[in-house]
Every structure is written in structure tokens, then in C-alpha cells.
Scaffold this active site. Structure first.
Site, PDB file in Angstrom:
ATOM      1  N   LYS A  22       0.823  -1.209   0.000  1.00 50.07           N
ATOM      2  CA  LYS A  22       0.000   0.000   0.000  1.00 50.07           C
ATOM      3  C   LYS A  22       0.857   1.260   0.000  1.00 50.07           C
ATOM      4  O   LYS A  22       0.659   2.167  -0.812  1.00 50.07           O
ATOM      5  CB  LYS A  22      -0.909  -0.002   1.230  1.00 50.07           C
ATOM      6  CG  LYS A  22      -1.526   1.342   1.609  1.00 50.07           C
ATOM      7  CD  LYS A  22      -2.243   1.233   2.941  1.00 50.07           C
ATOM      8  CE  LYS A  22      -2.741   2.593   3.438  1.00 50.07           C
ATOM      9  NZ  LYS A  22      -1.641   3.427   3.975  1.00 50.07           N
ATOM     10  N   ASN A  23       1.810   1.344   0.912  1.00 49.94           N
ATOM     11  CA  ASN A  23       2.575   2.580   1.069  1.00 49.94           C
ATOM     12  C   ASN A  23       3.469   2.876  -0.130  1.00 49.94           C
ATOM     13  O   ASN A  23       3.740   4.037  -0.430  1.00 49.94           O
ATOM     14  CB  ASN A  23       3.403   2.526   2.355  1.00 49.94           C
ATOM     15  CG  ASN A  23       2.530   2.575   3.596  1.00 49.94           C
ATOM     16  OD1 ASN A  23       1.451   3.175   3.584  1.00 49.94           O
ATOM     17  ND2 ASN A  23       2.964   1.932   4.668  1.00 49.94           N
ATOM     18  N   CYS A 117      -5.905   8.553   8.806  1.00 48.90           N
ATOM     19  CA  CYS A 117      -6.324   8.050  10.119  1.00 48.90           C
ATOM     20  C   CYS A 117      -5.913   9.009  11.232  1.00 48.90           C
ATOM     21  O   CYS A 117      -4.841   9.617  11.187  1.00 48.90           O
ATOM     22  CB  CYS A 117      -5.697   6.673  10.379  1.00 48.90           C
ATOM     23  SG  CYS A 117      -6.338   5.369   9.308  1.00 48.90           S
ATOM     24  N   ARG A 122       0.766  14.617  12.301  1.00 50.91           N
ATOM     25  CA  ARG A 122       1.667  14.249  11.205  1.00 50.91           C
ATOM     26  C   ARG A 122       1.887  15.490  10.339  1.00 50.91           C
ATOM     27  O   ARG A 122       1.343  15.593   9.245  1.00 50.91           O
ATOM     28  CB  ARG A 122       1.069  13.079  10.402  1.00 50.91           C
ATOM     29  CG  ARG A 122       1.028  11.794  11.206  1.00 50.91           C
ATOM     30  CD  ARG A 122       0.568  10.617  10.382  1.00 50.91           C
ATOM     31  NE  ARG A 122      -0.861  10.636  10.164  1.00 50.91           N
ATOM     32  CZ  ARG A 122      -1.524   9.705   9.466  1.00 50.91           C
ATOM     33  NH1 ARG A 122      -0.863   8.710   8.911  1.00 50.91           N
ATOM     34  NH2 ARG A 122      -2.827   9.777   9.310  1.00 50.91           N
ATOM     35  N   ASP A 309       3.112   0.526  12.396  1.00 51.36           N
ATOM     36  CA  ASP A 309       1.896  -0.017  11.797  1.00 51.36           C
ATOM     37  C   ASP A 309       1.560  -1.420  12.293  1.00 51.36           C
ATOM     38  O   ASP A 309       0.444  -1.907  12.057  1.00 51.36           O
ATOM     39  CB  ASP A 309       2.030  -0.046  10.269  1.00 51.36           C
ATOM     40  CG  ASP A 309       1.785   1.312   9.641  1.00 51.36           C
ATOM     41  OD1 ASP A 309       1.397   2.251  10.374  1.00 51.36           O
ATOM     42  OD2 ASP A 309       1.990   1.461   8.426  1.00 51.36           O
ATOM     43  N   ARG A 401      -9.107   0.404   3.505  1.00 51.12           N
ATOM     44  CA  ARG A 401      -8.101   1.325   2.985  1.00 51.12           C
ATOM     45  C   ARG A 401      -6.757   0.639   2.761  1.00 51.12           C
ATOM     46  O   ARG A 401      -5.961   1.113   1.948  1.00 51.12           O
ATOM     47  CB  ARG A 401      -7.908   2.497   3.953  1.00 51.12           C
ATOM     48  CG  ARG A 401      -9.053   3.502   3.989  1.00 51.12           C
ATOM     49  CD  ARG A 401      -8.680   4.712   4.814  1.00 51.12           C
ATOM     50  NE  ARG A 401      -7.385   5.204   4.380  1.00 51.12           N
ATOM     51  CZ  ARG A 401      -6.438   5.658   5.209  1.00 51.12           C
ATOM     52  NH1 ARG A 401      -6.639   5.669   6.501  1.00 51.12           N
ATOM     53  NH2 ARG A 401      -5.295   6.098   4.722  1.00 51.12           N
TER      54      ARG A 401
END
Length: 422
Positions: A22-23, A117, A122, A309, A401
Site C-alpha cells: 500500500k505505502n 487516520c 503528522r 503499523d 483502505r
């Protein structure tokens, strides 16, 4: 709204194949803008965040199509708008990569401040610092970052904190800058390396990715290419933890074992058996357990440390460990939102500042649960799989997601999990 219904206590057994990262995908898709030509991206995960960034690029004028095998062909040559605002951007943190890509290609960009999220602050100050060092004028007005540059010039940029997002965003802009750019104190995560490899495939000159100093010789002409995204280390780690939590025996295919060393080490410290293998085509990891895990201490750190994570999923495992575990969250200050939900299941967890003390209990019990963010949702799924009785998990749009076909993959391993659409 959809929710999961899970009947716990089923031992996970069998094999699962990990999807694309994903990232990495969320940075590589915007990076295609820099080429100005068609690129074919393979091994992209079928997740909500990828769908959103696809919609954003389409709305900007890019031509995007899917191949029968699920690959995505992106032709950015038709992009005609450099302003990206609206709800899609506010729902996805990685939308900020459009800033570096658009600034690098078109020397202008307007991007709504990113969402994502609610796991803590951040800020994007390091992103802005890097763009300004390259020669961009940047202001924040009306909830958007507005950037413009007559020309970009290479610079030496020291990141005050290790930031994956800032490292990648600066890389995207710097490959289009004149001369050499050096990013010091750069993030070393696997998806940083994957983005650098993709940029190099398009003709860029990026060296040092995976170390704390990245050097780029900018201004080279970029072109289209075909590229396959790396496997998702967080999805792999989630299935590793789920196998251990259910006292299961699972082979996890399509992984890069070196990306998983931190989680493998902690699971082995818990008494779980973790072995690596190679079937001649891909690497795999096998995780098996037949008893309660031992308590361990965890401290989240930038890569190659234990990933933030996986802190929440790991807490679900440690909730039933023998002894007391201590988890220190060093990356995000609000990443214990799942603790009240685990407490509904009988977990004994106390929080003091950024440290959680987890007093292991014999077992967890099913309960109605609510996911507060992506990885909290993964933690609740793991807890529900290991618990006695039935659990429901609402707000699973957070889980969508970041995990591709999660319920199907878990059912194939023997889990009793159903997705119910209301």
C-alpha cells in the site's frame, strides 16, 4: 455501512499470498506524473486508497485503464489541472505526494491539506522545508498547500526528523531539479527504496535509498516504464501475527523476509516458530504456534526497527500472552485508540503517556467492536479471530483502505468471518 461478523477460536492453517505494498503504491502512482508518458504498474493492491488516488489522477486528466490481470496503465500526458482539492484528498494522507510530483513536472501545484487516520500529529513541515530548499515558493491558504517555482535547483536538505513522507516527496521533486540534491537523515523504509527504484526505471539517477543519505542527480529526461510494486510488509506482518494469535500454522507467500526481520524476531521471542523459505520463484515465511505466547517488550522505531503499523496488531497477540508486556509507541502519540475495544473483550491494558502495559489474560471473549483507524481495525480482527465467541467489527471502511480481500484470505485459512453489508 459494512461490518465484519467473526466467530473466533478457529486455528488459521494453510497458505496466503501477500498483495502489493500500500505505502509504495500510493507514492508510485503519483510519481508516474513525472514521466509524462504511459507507465504500466503491476502488483498494485485492490484497496480503497489506491482507488481514491486513481480517481484523483483521472479527475486531473490522466488516462487510466486496467489490464485483465489487474495491472494499471497510467498515461499522465493529458493532465490539465494542477489543483487537487476536495473530500478525496482529505480522506487520504498520501495525497501529499501529488505536491512533489506536480511541482517536479509542472513547477506548480495546489494540494488540499492531507487527511488520513487519526493516530496523532503528522505535520508536513519537513515536506515544505524540502520544497523551499529546491527553490519553490510555498504558502498555505484556505486549507491548501500552494507551490510554484520558476525553476528547481538541487540542494542539500537535512530532515529534522526521520520522515518517510517527506523523504519520498522531496525525491519526487528533486529528480526534476537542476543539479544534485542530497537528503540527509532520510527514511530507510522499504517503500522509500521501491519509489527510488521506480524513479530510476523512468530514467532518474537516485542513489543511496535504504540508507540515511540519498543523492539525486536531477534534470534528466524521464520516460515511461513497466514496474511491479514490492509485497506489503505490513500485510505480511499482520498475517504472521494472526497465525500466532490463533495458534495456527500459516505459510505466507510473496514476501521479502529482510523487510520482516523486526516482527519475526519479536514473534520468535514470544515462543512462536518462524521459518523462511524459497519455493524457487518467491520467498515465503511460515509461522506456527501451539501455545500461549510469552510476554515481550516492544518499542516502535523507524525502519529497520519495529514498525508502528504493527504495534496495534501485536498488542492483540500480547493481550493473551503469559506475563506482562510493555509497548512504547515512539512514532505517533494517538496510536492506542484500540485499547478500549480490546478491554471490551477482557484484555487488561493500561496506558501511561506513550507506554502501554499489557497484562496477559488466559483468553479474550467476543464483543461488539468498532475500528477507529486502519491498523486498529487489523488489531481487532486478530483479537476477534483468537477470541471465544462472536464479535462484530464496525467501521471496516478503515480496514478496506489498506488490506486487499482480507475476509476472503482469512476464510481460505479457516477463519469464520463474514462481511455483512447493511
Amino acid at each position: 455501512m459494512a461490518y465484519y461478523r467473526i466467530n473466533g477460536g478457529k486455528r488459521l492453517e494453510g497458505a496466503v499470498t501477500i498483495s502489493g505494498a500500500k505505502n509504495a503504491a500510493l507514492a508510485i502512482i503519483p510519481a508516474v506524473i513525472l514521466s509524462g508518458e504511459s507507465c504500466l504498474l503491476e502488483n498494485l493492491p485492490e484497496i480503497e486508497d489506491v482507488r481514491i488516488v486513481e480517481e484523483i489522477l483521472t479527475s486531473m486528466g490522466a488516462d487510466i485503464s486496467r489490464t485483465p490481470d489487474g495491472s494499471m496503465r497510467i498515461d499522465p500526458s493529458g493532465i490539465s489541472t494542477f489543483s487537487v482539492t476536495g473530500e478525496m484528498v482529505s480522506s487520504m494522507r498520501a495525497s501529499y505526494y501529488l505536491l512533489g510530483a506536480l511541482l517536479g513536472r509542472y513547477k506548480k501545484a495546489e494540494i488540499a491539506l492531507p487527511g488520513g487516520c487519526a493516530i496523532g500529529q503528522r505535520p508536513i513541515d519537513q515536506h515544505i522545508k524540502g520544497m523551499r530548499a529546491l527553490g519553490a515558493d510555498i504558502v498555505i491558504q484556505g486549507g491548501a498547500v500552494k507551490a510554484r517555482a520558476d525553476r528547481l535547483r538541487g540542494a542539500e536538505i537535512y530532515l529534522d526528523v526521520v520522515s518517510v513522507g517527506a523523504t519520498i516527496n522531496i525525491m519526487l521533486a528533486a529528480v526534476a531539479a537542476e543539479g544534485q540534491t542530497i537528503i540527509a537523515n532520510a527514511a530507510k523504509e522499504p517503500h522509500v527504496v521501491d519509489v527510488a527504484n521506480f524513479l530510476n526505471m523512468m530514467g532518474a539517477n537516485v542513489k543511496g535509498a535504504g540508507t540515511d543519505v540519498i543523492r539525486m542527480q536531477g534534470g534528466r529526461r524521464l520516460h515511461g516504464c513497466t514496474y511491479a510494486v514490492i509485497p506489503d510488509q505490513i500485510e505480511a506482518g499482520t498475517f504472521m501475527i494472526a497465525a500466532a494469535a490463533t495458534r495456527g500454522d500459516v505459510i505466507i507467500n510473496n514476501v521479502i523476509p529482510t523487510h520482516l526481520e523486526a516482527i519475526s524476531a519479536k514473534l520468535m521471542e514470544c515462543g512462536v516458530t518462524v521459518t523462511e523459505g524459497d519455493d524457487g520463484r518467491d520467498f515465503f515465511i511460515r509461522v506456527s504456534a501451539d501455545k500461549r505466547p510469552r510476554a515481550v517488550n516492544i518499542k516502535t522505531l523507524p525502519y529497520p526497527g519495529f514498525p508502528t503499523d504493527l504495534q496495534q496488531p501485536m498488542m492483540a497477540l500480547l493481550a493473551t500472552a503469559e506475563g506482562n508486556s510493555f509497548i512504547m509507541e515512539n512514532i505517533f502519540e494517538n496510536r492506542f485508540n484500540h485499547v478500549p475495544e480490546l478491554a471490551k473483550m477482557g484484555a487488561s491494558i493500561s496506558i501511561s503517556s506513550r507506554t502501554a502495559t499489557v497484562e496477559g489474560v488466559e483468553k479474550l471473549y467476543g464483543a461488539p467492536l468498532c475500528a477507529s483507524d486502519l491498523r486498529a481495525g487489523a488489531a481487532l480482527v486478530i483479537a476477534a479471530l483468537a477470541a471465544e465467541g462472536e464479535s462484530t467489527i464496525s467501521q471496516i471502511h478503515f480496514i478496506d483502505r489498506g488490506y486487499e480481500f482480507l475476509e476472503q484470505k482469512l476464510r481460505a485459512l479457516g477463519a469464520d468471518i463474514m462481511r455483512i453489508e447493511e
